[in-house]
Every structure is written in structure tokens, then in C-alpha cells.
Design a protein around this motif. Sequence first.
Motif, short mmCIF file in Angstrom:
data_model
loop_
_atom_site.label_atom_id
_atom_site.label_comp_id
_atom_site.label_asym_id
_atom_site.label_seq_id
_atom_site.Cartn_x
_atom_site.Cartn_y
_atom_site.Cartn_z
N GLU A 1 17.61 -10.47 2.87
CA GLU A 1 17.26 -9.56 3.96
C GLU A 1 18.51 -8.84 4.48
O GLU A 1 18.44 -7.70 4.94
CB GLU A 1 16.57 -10.34 5.09
N PHE B 1 19.54 -5.21 3.29
CA PHE B 1 19.04 -3.96 3.87
C PHE B 1 20.11 -3.25 4.69
O PHE B 1 19.95 -2.08 5.03
CB PHE B 1 17.79 -4.24 4.73
N ASN C 1 8.60 -8.62 -4.19
CA ASN C 1 8.12 -7.79 -3.08
C ASN C 1 9.28 -7.37 -2.18
O ASN C 1 9.38 -6.21 -1.76
CB ASN C 1 7.06 -8.55 -2.27
N LEU C 2 10.20 -8.33 -1.92
CA LEU C 2 11.31 -8.04 -1.02
C LEU C 2 12.32 -7.09 -1.64
O LEU C 2 12.73 -6.10 -1.02
CB LEU C 2 12.01 -9.35 -0.63
N ILE D 1 10.19 -3.92 -4.28
CA ILE D 1 9.28 -3.02 -3.58
C ILE D 1 9.89 -2.47 -2.29
O ILE D 1 9.80 -1.28 -2.01
CB ILE D 1 7.95 -3.76 -3.24
N LYS D 2 10.56 -3.34 -1.51
CA LYS D 2 11.05 -2.91 -0.20
C LYS D 2 12.51 -2.45 -0.22
O LYS D 2 12.86 -1.45 0.41
CB LYS D 2 10.89 -4.05 0.81
N LEU D 3 13.38 -3.20 -0.94
CA LEU D 3 14.81 -2.91 -0.87
C LEU D 3 15.23 -1.72 -1.73
O LEU D 3 15.90 -0.81 -1.25
CB LEU D 3 15.62 -4.15 -1.27
N THR E 1 15.37 1.95 -0.65
CA THR E 1 16.32 2.31 0.42
C THR E 1 17.73 2.54 -0.10
O THR E 1 18.57 3.08 0.62
CB THR E 1 16.37 1.20 1.49
#
Length: 939
Positions: free
Chosen positions: A546, A549, A573-574, A577-579, A582
Motif C-alpha cells: 500500500e 501508492f 487486485n492491489l 488493478i489499482k497500483l 497510477t
Amino acid sequence: MVGGAFLSASLQVLFDRMASLQVIDFIRGKRLNEGLFKKLKIKLLSAHFVLNDAEQKQIWNSAVREWLDELHEAIYDAEDLVDKINTEALRCKMEAEYGSSSTHQVLNLFPTRTSTSFNEHVEYKMMEILDRLEFILDQKDSLGLKGDVQTKPSRRLPTTSSVEESGVYGRNNDKEAIIELLLTDNGSGNDNMSVIPIVGMGGIGKTTLAQLVYNDERVKKCFELKAWVFVSEEFDVFKITKTIKERVTSIIFKGQDLDLLQVQLEKALRGKKFLLVLDDIWNEDYFMWEVVKKPFECGAYGSKIIVTTRNESVASVMCNNVQSYQLATISDENCWKLFVKHAFNNVHPYVHPKLEEIGRQIVIKCKGLPLAVKSLGSLLRNQLNPDEWEKILQSDMWELPKEKNSILPALWLSYHYLPSHLKRCFAYCSVFPKNHEIDKEDLIKLWMAEDLLKAQKDKRIEEVGEESIKDLVSRSLFRQVLREPWYEKSPICYTMHDLVHDLATFVAGEFCLSLDVNNSNKFLNKVCHLSQENEKEHKYDFKRYEYLFRAKCLRTFFFPLQCYGGIQLQLQNLVAIKLLPTLTCLRVLSLNGSSITELPDSIGNLKLLRYLNLSKTRIKEMPIFLCALYNLQTLILSHCGQLKLLPTDIGRLINLRHLDITDTGLERMPLEIGNLKDLQTLTEFIVGKDSGSTLKSLRDLQHLRGKLCFSELNNIVNVEDILVANLKDKKYLTQLEFWWDYFDDIDNYQMHSRVLNGLETHRSLKLLKIENYRGQQFPKWVGDPSFCNLEKIRLGGCEECSILPPLGQLPFLKHLMIEGFDELVTIGDEFYCITGGSLAMARPFGCLEILEFYNLQKWEEWSFVDQVEGRDAFPNLKKLVLGCCPNLTAHICLPNTTQEVSIRKCRKLELLGMQQLFGNLGKLHIEESCDTVNSIAID
């Protein structure tokens, strides 16, 4: 000699990009604020002015180091901005070329900024960077930074010829090797004297070895005159000559005339056998060395010069065609003896068992480098507190007290004299963990992606990368390592000594981070290059990921993600998909070996991405969004067994240079593959069913080089498609493999022959592999002597073929493997290219070293020629392997060069002349063969 500061190369690349026509035209065409753009360049030039001074002062001044880091970060931001402008220009070009119809939907996948919003974004970022640069540059005067300064490292204490031999450990073999070279009267060419270079990294003991040799009694008796000269960085011809003259004559020279000085030195050396030691040479100028050595040529035959240097290039300048002596590290046991001498102050270690335990760990940390052992040992001398020893064990080498740290200046010199572009390449290598085996080809692709290589006219950027690696090896910063022969990549890789790795880490600063080493989120906002080694499943710390990010500036991201079950889904997913969406500044993304099964559509947001490695993943499909990554240079999909298709619009990746699809599940090639005009590497071409016409696209891939494997050749319907591909023109392809499907039911074996005939290649070929070919004989080009570069051939699974091609006439063939020829009964004159009782001009198989036959069930007769018309056949054969040839009845007389023989399941075979071979044989293995012998093995 100093090539400039680390950031000088970064700025030069940035200036070149800012001055490119593509960027200038785009700025003017979009009516961006050109004045701001020019102001940004002027500010960057102002920073460039003080870089040399700042780089040298950062070693001892932490405030200067922090200032450089702030400047570095601002330069990174400026690079990102210019790259975004360049990418937007490229996007507009592609949009104009492909339009926005439904068939080219990839251009409309993401909402792009309007011209106005893009302009506003760029101008805002320029203002932000300008403000930061202005603030940073305002601090330079208070830090005492000056412009136009060619700083030099602090002058080191000159070495002398004196040595305490009792304090040297583990160098006896090296000493004897150098003395043997000294006592051998071999001049160099027409010269009476010869040069012996001792090469190794800083602190490894080159000077100590030279001192041991210089003071040996045998050496003293052999030479009439001796002189020791400490040269170091400044190669002053007059000063060196003067020092030698005064040493050999014991008379001070008071003049300044070089000619008079050399005349007097020549007179002193004439007819005498001399030994000179030139310690710590850095000069790479051949002409300066030519001036220095003029007086030496009048010495007696057998005169010698020992040179110590960190740089192989220096050695090559000073002695042509003479191999340098590469000095290795010493063993841990010898390191321990050296450490005890300096750390325990004549007290036996068993008196302090706790200190001995920690001390042995400290010695291991030094990785055989004597200077590091001495430095740490002297640091701990008279220190009996185990806590202090523990601190040293846990500290980085660069964190040790500066006043007592001799490692820092020793290794810093190697870095200091690197050209500025090489400094960036070297520092980038800190992204790899210690002891990592660095693959040459992969490293070059990473350097390319990060824009670290200095473009040169008339050279491919990959060639520049190869030269950079050679330079780092030459300067003893890289060590060349041979991999196991079965390794799928290049047999050569590179490693860095742990202390050299520490140096690279120090230089890279807080911009590089390994998650395994430092789990803190303290510097993640500045981290640009991030690596992560595989972790055991139970160790995964989601909180740590986390933190990522916060790393908005990431350019390099190595992340294996190797986990399964629920953890896999959570991490995928972390991170995926999310990181990933960005990380818009990414140039390098490697998910090699991860358990990821799909890429998010948002991968198309990574517009600056140039290197994408998805090898050994479980990915099943490449998203069409990938085709929006117009900067992509390298795409690695090797060993993705579940991947079936490449994106149909792959031709839009106009900057793609390397596409690795080795051992994938791909069923065919996309039609647009021929649009990749700059493609250098294409590892495989799969001929899919009803898609044989895609072979024509190879015609447009003029720059392909290295290895290319054709698979599923049985799907070719029209031989004309192959002829259009025209492999004869692909002169840079040096390794070719042709595969037919083993389970193909086609009875038209004539088609196989026509296809292979059409696949005739350029004469530059070095390796040829043909598998599951069902023709009854081979086309004429296979075995043609004009293929004079062919070194290795493998022919396998050719079940219908009853005759071998005339391979004996290939002049430089070294390795031949024949396997699975079900119809082969006889190997005779045609194999050696003996027709009508005559022999080709050269000896058959004159260079062949390895010969292997496997699984030839019907093979009965082998005319094993040991001599034909007075000429030896197989004169250089070193290894013979015969496996599962049950009907072979030949009498084999092996040449005396043979070192290894392996025979299995060849019961009717007879070996002749074995007794004369036993002296050379390193390995003999006979199993279920030769009737009279059941099994024998000699290793």
C-alpha cells in the motif's frame, strides 16, 4: 580523464530531446508557451555549470549530497515532462495515420485531453519545475559550489616498493605466476622488453602483489636495474621519465628538457636487463605511452615492466597481444588471517569468542577484498565492545567513519573516472540485488528503456550498450561469469562485487530501493527504480505494498507477484488493478515469473512504457490497449504457455525493437507483424493454420538479427510465401531453427522438400536446427561449403530421410548432432563429400569437435574415415556420443584428440586404438554396448 558528473549525461540527453524537431514542431504547432520552454532549458544549463564540483564534494558533505538529490529529482520531472510532450506528438501522428474508425478503436480507448487542457497541464508543470530549480540553484553559493571546476579526488599517499611480507595472505600462487613470467626471456615482437599488466578492482591487492614480486631474491638476481614508480591518475611523461632516470642512476636531474632526459635514461638502460614497476596506471592514451617507452627499447633482451591497473583498456594500450594477469579475491580463510592481524592487536581471537563470531561474519561481508578486511580490522582495533563490532557488521560500507574508511576513496576513484553516461549505467545496476547474475542482452534493453545510453552515429543503440558493458568489465566494475552450458540465455553473464554494488547504491541514493532490504516508506516519494525479489507466501505484507501508492515517480518496477489462492487474488487486485494505472512515469515494468493471469485495460495509461516483461506468467490474452504504448521498445512474453494470440493491432507499436515469444502457446502471427519496421529481435514465427501468407511480412523486417525459430511449417500451403519472405537477404540472422509438427498427418513429403528448399538462408548463418522434416533428402544448400560461418548443426526427427547431406565440406563446423533418422542405413562417402573417389580440397570435418548420433534404429554401416587419400578426417574431434544405435557394426578408430566418448546401446560396435587414447580421455562411458563389454565408465 574525468568524463563529467553523473547528472551531466542526464542533462545532455534532456537537452537533446528538448532540441528535437519533433518536440519543437509540436510546441509551435500546439501554440505552447515557447518562452517558458526556453527558460526551463536556461535554468537547467545553470545547474549543469556546478555539477562537477558538487559530485566530488558530496562524498564528504551530506548537505551537498541532499542538494544533488533535490536537483536530480527536478531533472527527473523535467525528463518526464519532455517525454510526455514527445509522446503526445507521437499519438497525434498515429491518430492522423490510422484515423478513428471502428477498425482502429484503440486510439479511442482512453479519453485524451483537448489541445487546450494538454497545453495547460504542460505549462503548469513547466512553471512548477522552474520554481523548484530556482529555489535549488539559490542554495549553491551557500554550499560553496563553483562552476567550471574539473575537480580531482584528493591526492593519495604514493606507494613504495617496501612490503611487510608476513602481513600478506593468500597471494603465494599469484606471486609465483608473476615471477615465472618475469624469469621467462620473452620479448614482445621486435622489442627487447615486455609488459606484464596486473589487472583488478580497487583494493584487491595489485600493488601488494607487485611489491612481493619486486622484493623476491630470484627477481633481484635476474635484473641488473630496478625502479618503482607510483604513477596514479596524472600520467605526466616528463615526471615518470625523470623518476625512472633518477632511480636507476641515483643522480638528480635538474633540467626541464624531455629530450635530454630521455637521452640520459637511454644511456643508463642501454644493454642492461631492467625491471620497472609502474604502479596504478590510469592512462588510456596510446601516444603518451609511446613517448614514455622510447628509452626502454635499448635495454637488454628479457627486460620487463610490471603495470598495475584497474582498467583492461590501459593494459591493452601498453602491451599488444599480451594477456593481462587478472587478480582474483582471496579466500575467506586468508581474509580471516588478515583481519586477525589488524583487529585483535596480537591477541589470539579465542580470548574473545563473541568478537571472533562477529568478526568472521564481517570477513564474509568483505567478499575476499583485502583492503576492505584491513580497513574494517583497523577500525575495530582496540575495540572490545561487541556492540560496536555488531554496528560495523550491520553498517553499509559508506556509513563507516570517513576519516578511517580507506574503502570509500579507493572504490570512488573507479567511479570518478567513468564517463558521465557510464556513471548513470553503473548506478542503475544497484536496482539488482547483490549477487544477481545480470544478463547482457536484458541489461542493454533496460538501459535503452531508461534512456541511459549515449547515441552514436552509425551505431545501433544496442551496440552502444555492448560497448558500455565491455567498458565496465574493463574497469573491473563488472565481473564476467560463465553460466552452465544448458542455460537458455547467453552463456555469459555479469556480477558485481558486493562492495562495488554498495558503491552503485551509494551513487544512486534514495532513487533506488529494494523492498527486501528496506521496508520503510520513508523515501518512497522519491524512489524511481524499485525491485522486489520473490517472497514466500506467508511473508507477504499488504501494508508494505500500500505504501507503493506514494511512489508516483516510479520508472522501473520489478515485481514477481508469485503467489496463489486468495493471496494471489488480493495482490493482483492491489498491484495490477489499482497500483499500475497510477504509475504513469513507468519506463520499465517486469512481472517476470508472477502468477498474474491478466493485465488491466488501464495498461494503456502507461504511455511512457518502453520495456514490458511478462515472461513465465499465466497470462492468457494481451489486451488491445497494449497497442496504445507507442514508446514500447521491448516486449517479453517468453514461456507464457497459456497465451494464444497477439493483439491484431500490434503493428502500431512502431518503436518496438525486441519481441520475445519463445515457448508460448501462440497459434499464429498477427497480419500486422510486418509493420514493425524497427524490429531487431523476433524469437519465433508461428505459421498458423490458413495463415501461411503472414510469412510474406518477413520481407519488410529488414533489421532482424540473432535467433529466429520457424514453427508449424507443415501449415504452409503456398511455397511462394516463403520466397517472398526471402531469408537469403536476412544477413544478420545467425541462428535459425525450422520445425515441422511431429504429429502432422500430411503424406505430401515433397512439400516438405520444397518448403525447406525455399528457406535457404544467408551465408552468415552460424547455427542451424532442422526438426521433424519428412523429405527423403535435403536440398543442396544444406551442407553447401559456401556456408563458411556454420559452427553448429542439429538434424532431428527426419524419419523419411535415408541419406545425410554432405556436411563434411563445411569448413568451420564444430558441433554436429544427428537424431531420429528412421530410414538411415548407411553413412558413407556422401557424408564426407567424397565423390568418385576424390576428396574435397579441405579435410572432411576439419574443425569438428563434437559429434553426436542418437536413436538411429536401422543404421548398420558407418564408413568411419580416419584417413582419406592421406588426409585425416575428424582431426580435431574431442567428443563422440553414440546413443541407441543397436544395429551399427562399424569399426571405429578414434583420433588421438578425443577427450570424451559415450556409447550406449550399440552392441555390435567395435572401438579400435583405445589404448593410445587413455592418456587423453577425460571421460569414457560405455553401457550395454560392444558385446564384449557390458558397462564401463571412466571419469
